[in-house]
Design a protein around this motif. Structure first.
Motif, PDB file in Angstrom:
ATOM      1  N   ALA A 168      52.093  35.715  32.535  1.00  0.00           N
ATOM      2  CA  ALA A 168      51.121  35.581  33.617  1.00  0.00           C
ATOM      3  C   ALA A 168      49.720  35.457  33.024  1.00  0.00           C
ATOM      4  CB  ALA A 168      51.187  36.775  34.564  1.00  0.00           C
ATOM      5  N   TYR A 169      48.936  34.584  33.630  1.00  0.00           N
ATOM      6  CA  TYR A 169      47.567  34.345  33.179  1.00  0.00           C
ATOM      7  C   TYR A 169      46.622  34.646  34.332  1.00  0.00           C
ATOM      8  CZ  TYR A 169      43.358  31.597  32.159  1.00  0.00           C
ATOM      9  OH  TYR A 169      42.056  31.193  31.973  1.00  0.00           O
ATOM     10  N   ARG A 170      45.627  35.478  34.067  1.00  0.00           N
ATOM     11  CA  ARG A 170      44.615  35.814  35.073  1.00  0.00           C
ATOM     12  C   ARG A 170      43.233  35.546  34.505  1.00  0.00           C
ATOM     13  NH1 ARG A 170      45.615  41.090  38.950  1.00  0.00           N
ATOM     14  NH2 ARG A 170      47.184  40.090  40.283  1.00  0.00           N
ATOM     15  N   ALA A 171      42.407  34.943  35.354  1.00  0.00           N
ATOM     16  CA  ALA A 171      41.040  34.638  34.935  1.00  0.00           C
ATOM     17  C   ALA A 171      40.085  35.027  36.040  1.00  0.00           C
ATOM     18  CB  ALA A 171      40.900  33.164  34.604  1.00  0.00           C
ATOM     19  N   THR A 172      38.938  35.580  35.647  1.00  0.00           N
ATOM     20  CA  THR A 172      37.854  35.891  36.571  1.00  0.00           C
ATOM     21  C   THR A 172      36.684  34.978  36.258  1.00  0.00           C
ATOM     22  OG1 THR A 172      38.528  38.224  36.694  1.00  0.00           O
ATOM     23  CG2 THR A 172      36.304  37.685  37.409  1.00  0.00           C
ATOM     24  N   TYR A 173      36.222  34.261  37.279  1.00  0.00           N
ATOM     25  CA  TYR A 173      35.121  33.318  37.112  1.00  0.00           C
ATOM     26  C   TYR A 173      33.918  33.821  37.899  1.00  0.00           C
ATOM     27  CZ  TYR A 173      32.252  29.149  37.782  1.00  0.00           C
ATOM     28  OH  TYR A 173      31.203  28.269  37.822  1.00  0.00           O
ATOM     29  N   VAL A 174      32.737  33.751  37.276  1.00  0.00           N
ATOM     30  CA  VAL A 174      31.478  34.137  37.917  1.00  0.00           C
ATOM     31  C   VAL A 174      30.541  32.942  37.849  1.00  0.00           C
ATOM     32  CG1 VAL A 174      29.485  35.654  37.818  1.00  0.00           C
ATOM     33  CG2 VAL A 174      31.753  36.575  37.402  1.00  0.00           C
ATOM     34  N   TRP A 175      30.243  32.378  39.010  1.00  0.00           N
ATOM     35  CA  TRP A 175      29.338  31.235  39.073  1.00  0.00           C
ATOM     36  C   TRP A 175      27.901  31.680  38.802  1.00  0.00           C
ATOM     37  CZ3 TRP A 175      26.487  29.643  43.895  1.00  0.00           C
ATOM     38  CH2 TRP A 175      25.777  28.454  43.680  1.00  0.00           C
ATOM     39  N   ASP A 176      27.521  32.848  39.327  1.00  0.00           N
ATOM     40  CA  ASP A 176      26.183  33.400  39.135  1.00  0.00           C
ATOM     41  C   ASP A 176      26.252  34.377  37.961  1.00  0.00           C
ATOM     42  OD1 ASP A 176      23.690  34.545  39.256  1.00  0.00           O
ATOM     43  OD2 ASP A 176      23.694  34.779  41.442  1.00  0.00           O
ATOM     44  N   THR A 177      25.732  33.990  36.817  1.00  0.00           N
ATOM     45  CA  THR A 177      25.860  34.808  35.608  1.00  0.00           C
ATOM     46  C   THR A 177      25.045  36.098  35.673  1.00  0.00           C
ATOM     47  OG1 THR A 177      24.100  33.495  34.569  1.00  0.00           O
ATOM     48  CG2 THR A 177      26.376  32.813  34.159  1.00  0.00           C
ATOM     49  N   ILE A 178      24.180  36.268  36.679  1.00  0.00           N
ATOM     50  CA  ILE A 178      23.485  37.545  36.846  1.00  0.00           C
ATOM     51  C   ILE A 178      24.504  38.664  37.077  1.00  0.00           C
ATOM     52  CG2 ILE A 178      21.898  38.805  38.360  1.00  0.00           C
ATOM     53  CD1 ILE A 178      20.424  36.227  38.851  1.00  0.00           C
ATOM     54  N   LEU A 179      25.662  38.323  37.650  1.00  0.00           N
ATOM     55  CA  LEU A 179      26.686  39.312  37.974  1.00  0.00           C
ATOM     56  C   LEU A 179      27.753  39.428  36.889  1.00  0.00           C
ATOM     57  CD1 LEU A 179      27.153  38.248  41.705  1.00  0.00           C
ATOM     58  CD2 LEU A 179      25.853  40.209  40.864  1.00  0.00           C
ATOM     59  N   SER A 180      27.592  38.779  35.772  1.00  0.00           N
ATOM     60  CA  SER A 180      28.643  38.757  34.752  1.00  0.00           C
ATOM     61  C   SER A 180      29.042  40.153  34.304  1.00  0.00           C
ATOM     62  CB  SER A 180      28.175  37.932  33.541  1.00  0.00           C
ATOM     63  OG  SER A 180      27.959  36.591  33.915  1.00  0.00           O
ATOM     64  N   GLY A 181      28.055  40.988  33.971  1.00  0.00           N
ATOM     65  CA  GLY A 181      28.371  42.315  33.455  1.00  0.00           C
ATOM     66  C   GLY A 181      29.091  43.187  34.476  1.00  0.00           C
ATOM     67  N   ARG A 182      28.894  42.949  35.736  1.00  0.00           N
ATOM     68  CA  ARG A 182      29.528  43.767  36.772  1.00  0.00           C
ATOM     69  C   ARG A 182      31.038  43.578  36.800  1.00  0.00           C
ATOM     70  NH1 ARG A 182      27.446  46.447  41.091  1.00  0.00           N
ATOM     71  NH2 ARG A 182      28.891  46.865  42.808  1.00  0.00           N
ATOM     72  N   PHE A 183      31.520  42.435  36.303  1.00  0.00           N
ATOM     73  CA  PHE A 183      32.943  42.135  36.344  1.00  0.00           C
ATOM     74  C   PHE A 183      33.540  42.003  34.942  1.00  0.00           C
ATOM     75  CE2 PHE A 183      31.026  40.523  40.253  1.00  0.00           C
ATOM     76  CZ  PHE A 183      31.755  41.246  41.176  1.00  0.00           C
ATOM     77  N   GLY A 184      32.931  42.697  33.992  1.00  0.00           N
ATOM     78  CA  GLY A 184      33.498  42.774  32.647  1.00  0.00           C
ATOM     79  C   GLY A 184      33.338  41.523  31.824  1.00  0.00           C
ATOM     80  N   ILE A 185      32.450  40.609  32.218  1.00  0.00           N
ATOM     81  CA  ILE A 185      32.233  39.362  31.486  1.00  0.00           C
ATOM     82  C   ILE A 185      30.982  39.515  30.634  1.00  0.00           C
ATOM     83  CG2 ILE A 185      31.858  36.875  31.745  1.00  0.00           C
ATOM     84  CD1 ILE A 185      33.200  37.040  34.462  1.00  0.00           C
ATOM     85  N   HIS A 186      31.009  38.941  29.457  1.00  0.00           N
ATOM     86  CA  HIS A 186      29.843  39.020  28.578  1.00  0.00           C
ATOM     87  C   HIS A 186      28.629  38.386  29.258  1.00  0.00           C
ATOM     88  CE1 HIS A 186      32.071  40.671  25.252  1.00  0.00           C
ATOM     89  NE2 HIS A 186      32.937  39.659  25.291  1.00  0.00           N
ATOM     90  N   PRO A 187      27.438  38.941  28.998  1.00  0.00           N
ATOM     91  CA  PRO A 187      26.225  38.424  29.650  1.00  0.00           C
ATOM     92  C   PRO A 187      26.072  36.915  29.482  1.00  0.00           C
ATOM     93  CG  PRO A 187      25.760  40.464  28.493  1.00  0.00           C
ATOM     94  CD  PRO A 187      27.156  40.073  28.121  1.00  0.00           C
TER      95      PRO A 187
END
Length: 366
Positions: free
Chosen positions: A240-259
């Motif tokens: 299984a493959y799961r990906a989280t995408y953030v269009w607005d990078t201001i919110l990246s850190g809130r969802f575990g994505i590098h700044p």
């Protein structure tokens, strides 16, 4: 002219349908009667015997008379032919359920406060299921949106979800399918911590985040009928493959994505257990549990849990009293405030909500 047109169409229809059985049109029945007349001509030969007494000799005399009669007969044979025109097979099942819930609270000289409140909750659940031979394809849409206004506070969003789930299955046995699953979910508008929060300090928005899931595996089904009242399914996927995408990078850190980055990709096994059970005509239970383990990062708690339980009490044809419980744990989601709204260092936390709603429900199926 109108009668000539009607007569011509009727003759054309009878000519077409008399050629053979029709199976690809809508339901109707046509009968055709055929008469065959056969004429037979023959000679009827009759022999009569007459016995008489001869007065001279006193002896009985026998006289034989023959008659030849020309006769004609007609035989009529009637043949009735019925053409049953059946409906085409339905490979697609389509349906939609629309819900609306509203609450109005008006207070005047109330000791606990005089603030009036209004709320509106809308939801649509639609499905398009395909089944033919050994193949099946299930498609579901879940859209919900809720708003609330209390006193002089601005309008505040309470619910926002847009989710699509599509699953293809190929029958391996009577109870098991080879299965491929796709999931997508996001929200439509910006979300805030409270109604009075600064409009620049939103905590999520459209496509921020957006989550994608692709899974391959085997699915157990207690019954292949997806509309059955009592049904259990279990999807087991080692890949299984799961990906989280953030269009607005201001919110990246809130969802575990590098700044300043847009994607967080995870990989691992997944299980999804779904149950539907109808106690009686008016009470229905439902449960859906998803477990996903990210084997790419096993240092921290790496299992994602998403568990929904709902109970529906049907009060009438259009009104239903519903209870829903929703529990989520996602190790990639961080919170910067505690449950009382006070600032805290970023931390992971269980998410839980429950609700009672009196819903107006309208269902449509084909």
């Amino acid at each position: 002219m109108r009668y000539l047109t009607t007569t011509a169409l009727s003759i054309f229809a009878l000519t077409v349908f008399a050629k053979g059985p029709q199976t690809d049109t809508i339901g109707m029945k046509i009968s055709r009667t055929q008469q065959t007349i056969q004429t037979t001509t023959y000679i009827e030969h009759t022999i009569d015997s007459i016995v008489s007494l001869d007065p001279k000799t006193g002896i009985n005399k026998i006289t034989i008379l023959t008659h030849d009669t020309l006769r004609t007969t007609e035989t009529t044979e009637v043949i009735d032919t019925n053409y049953l025109i059946s409906k085409p097979l339905k490979y697609w099942q389509l349906g939609s359920q629309n819900e609306a819930t509203t609450t109005i609270l008006f207070r005047t000289y109330w000791t606990d406060g005089n603030a009036n409140s209004y709320s509106l909750f809308l939801r649509n659940q639609s499905f398009a299921n395909y089944s033919r031979g050994l193949s099946s394809w299930r498609n579901e849409l879940d859209w919900r949106y809720g708003m609330q206004k209390q006193g002089s506070d601005p309008l505040f969003k309470t619910h926002d979800r847009f989710a699509i789930e599509s699953q293809y299955g190929f029958r391996a046995s009577t109870t098991w399918n080879y299965s491929a699953l796709f999931q997508f979910n996001t929200q439509l508008t910006k979300s805030y911590e409270s109604a009075t929060a600064d409009k620049e300090n939103y905590i999520s928005r459209f496509l921020s985040p957006a989550r994608f899931t692709f899974a391959l595996g085997m699915e157990y089904q207690s019954t292949p009928d997806k509309s059955a009242s009592n049904r259990t399914t279990l999807l087991l996927s080692p890949i299984a493959y799961r990906a989280t995408y953030v269009w607005d990078t201001i919110l990246s850190g809130r969802f575990g994505i590098h700044p300043h980055e847009h994607w967080l990709q995870t990989f691992g096994p997944m299980a999804m257990l779904t149950n539907k059970y109808r106690v009686n005509e008016d009470i229905a239970l439902g449960s859906k549990l998803e477990l996903f383990a990210n084997i790419l990062d096993m240092k921290d708690p790496f299992v994602t849990v998403d568990w929904k339980v709902n109970v529906d009490f049907r009060l009438s044809r259009y009104f239903t009293l519903s209870f829903e419980s929703w529990l989520i744990y996602d190790p990639n989601v961080f919170f910067d405030r505690d449950r009382k709204g006070n600032p805290v260092p970023e931390q992971r936390r269980w998410q839980y909500q429950q609700s009672w709603m009196l819903r107006f429900v309208h269902r449509f199926t084909n």
